[in-house]
Design a protein around this motif. Structure first.
Motif, PDB file in Angstrom:
ATOM      1  N   UNK A   1      13.533   2.080  -1.861  1.00  0.00           N
ATOM      2  CA  UNK A   1      13.260   2.228  -0.426  1.00  0.00           C
ATOM      3  C   UNK A   1      12.173   1.263   0.035  1.00  0.00           C
ATOM      4  N   UNK A   2      11.130   1.099  -0.768  1.00  0.00           N
ATOM      5  CA  UNK A   2      10.044   0.191  -0.388  1.00  0.00           C
ATOM      6  C   UNK A   2      10.515  -1.260  -0.446  1.00  0.00           C
ATOM      7  N   UNK A   3      11.369  -1.604  -1.383  1.00  0.00           N
ATOM      8  CA  UNK A   3      11.934  -2.963  -1.442  1.00  0.00           C
ATOM      9  C   UNK A   3      12.749  -3.241  -0.180  1.00  0.00           C
ATOM     10  N   UNK A   4      13.535  -2.249   0.257  1.00  0.00           N
ATOM     11  CA  UNK A   4      14.301  -2.403   1.501  1.00  0.00           C
ATOM     12  C   UNK A   4      13.357  -2.615   2.672  1.00  0.00           C
ATOM     13  N   UNK A   5      12.263  -1.850   2.714  1.00  0.00           N
ATOM     14  CA  UNK A   5      11.270  -2.032   3.779  1.00  0.00           C
ATOM     15  C   UNK A   5      10.695  -3.440   3.752  1.00  0.00           C
ATOM     16  N   UNK A   6      10.399  -3.931   2.547  1.00  0.00           N
ATOM     17  CA  UNK A   6       9.811  -5.262   2.420  1.00  0.00           C
ATOM     18  C   UNK A   6      10.766  -6.333   2.920  1.00  0.00           C
TER      19      UNK A   6
ATOM     20  N   UNK B   1       0.826  -1.207   0.000  1.00  0.00           N
ATOM     21  CA  UNK B   1       0.000   0.000   0.000  1.00  0.00           C
ATOM     22  C   UNK B   1       0.856   1.252   0.000  1.00  0.00           C
ATOM     23  N   UNK B   2       1.961   1.222   0.760  1.00  0.00           N
ATOM     24  CA  UNK B   2       2.867   2.376   0.781  1.00  0.00           C
ATOM     25  C   UNK B   2       3.461   2.614  -0.603  1.00  0.00           C
ATOM     26  N   UNK B   3       3.859   1.529  -1.293  1.00  0.00           N
ATOM     27  CA  UNK B   3       4.439   1.669  -2.623  1.00  0.00           C
ATOM     28  C   UNK B   3       3.419   2.242  -3.606  1.00  0.00           C
ATOM     29  N   UNK B   4       2.203   1.695  -3.584  1.00  0.00           N
ATOM     30  CA  UNK B   4       1.168   2.163  -4.522  1.00  0.00           C
ATOM     31  C   UNK B   4       0.849   3.632  -4.269  1.00  0.00           C
TER      32      UNK B   4
END
Length: 266
Positions: free
Chosen positions: A176-181, A58-61
């Protein structure tokens, strides 16, 4: 389009902006990740990873959609009305609402850990989150998405202020979102296994929420000071964890005890 991409990534300042923006987006994503970890750890174990993935997706979208409407996002800083000679924009109102929500949620979680009997009459087991809070999967995901929206707007406005290259913004946000994941499950498990870390993380959320409210009212606090304070607190807590580990009694087998193998007969 291809010519624009070639011009972008042949410019030296674009690569410098990309590196700086990735670091900045990852640092800003830590706040979101702490919140996601604490909320999802209240769910049954088989639902936690799914909730984290949905929240981070959701953050990425949200961030990609906001980047696609960058002209609209920039206009969010235009004042809508003025109170006591201070103009409030849409961004200010979102930051204030998100900060209040974060302060309320962190305070509620701290109360649940200090007085778990208010939620669960049974004693809270060491290292476990309080049970019986009635928090459902949909409620947790909804709360994650609400804060995703707040953190996403702050993240995009930071990106706009650092570079004019739209492809650089997209790449930095995706990385950044991939790192979060990747970090979501290990961080959540670490927080779950260390109750003192939970309280420290909730304290961070209180600080972040207060900072968002202050920024909404026009008090621009340098984020470097805030993250330096958080890093110092985390360093002190790491020292405390090392000290507690070193004080734990170590079991040594005494000479002649049953744990030693019998000597062979001569």
């Amino acid at each position: 389009m291809i010519d624009y991409l070639v011009q972008t990534f042949t410019a030296p300042d674009a690569w410098a902006a990309l590196a700086a923006l990735i670091v900045m987006e990852v640092v800003l994503g830590i706040d979101n990740l702490i919140f996601i970890s604490i909320l999802t750890n209240k769910l049954p174990e088989h639902q936690r990873s799914s909730a984290r993935r949905i929240g981070i997706a959701g953050a990425l979208i949200l961030r990609l959609l906001l980047l696609g409407t960058i002209a609209f996002i920039v206009q969010l800083t235009s004042p809508l009305f003025t109170v006591f000679d201070h103009g409030f924009s849409v961004r200010d109102l979102i930051l204030i609402a998100g900060g209040l929500f974060l302060v309320w949620k962190a305070t509620k979680e701290i109360h649940g850990h200090i007085e778990p009997e208010a939620d669960d009459p049974s004693p809270t087991r060491r290292g476990k989150m309080p049970k019986g809070t009635g928090v459902g999967f949909a409620a947790v995901v909804t709360q994650i998405l609400i804060l995703d929206a707040v953190f996403s707007i702050d993240s995009i406005l930071t990106a706009v202020g650092m570079t004019d290259y739209l492809p650089v913004m997209f790449i930095a946000v995706i990385v950044a979102v991939i790192v979060m994941l990747i970090a979501a499950d290990p961080m959540a498990e670490f927080i779950r296994r260390h109750p003192t870390i939970v309280m420290l993380a909730l304290g961070f959320l209180l600080l972040i929420g207060t900072t968002l409210i202050a920024e909404g009212f026009g008090a621009h606090l340098p984020k470097g000071y805030i993250y330096a304070a958080m890093a110092f607190s985390a360093f002190v807590e790491a020292l405390n964890m090392m000290a507690r580990k070193s004080r734990r009694p170590k079991s040594h087998a005494a000479p002649g005890s049953a744990s030693e193998p019998p000597s062979s007969a001569s």
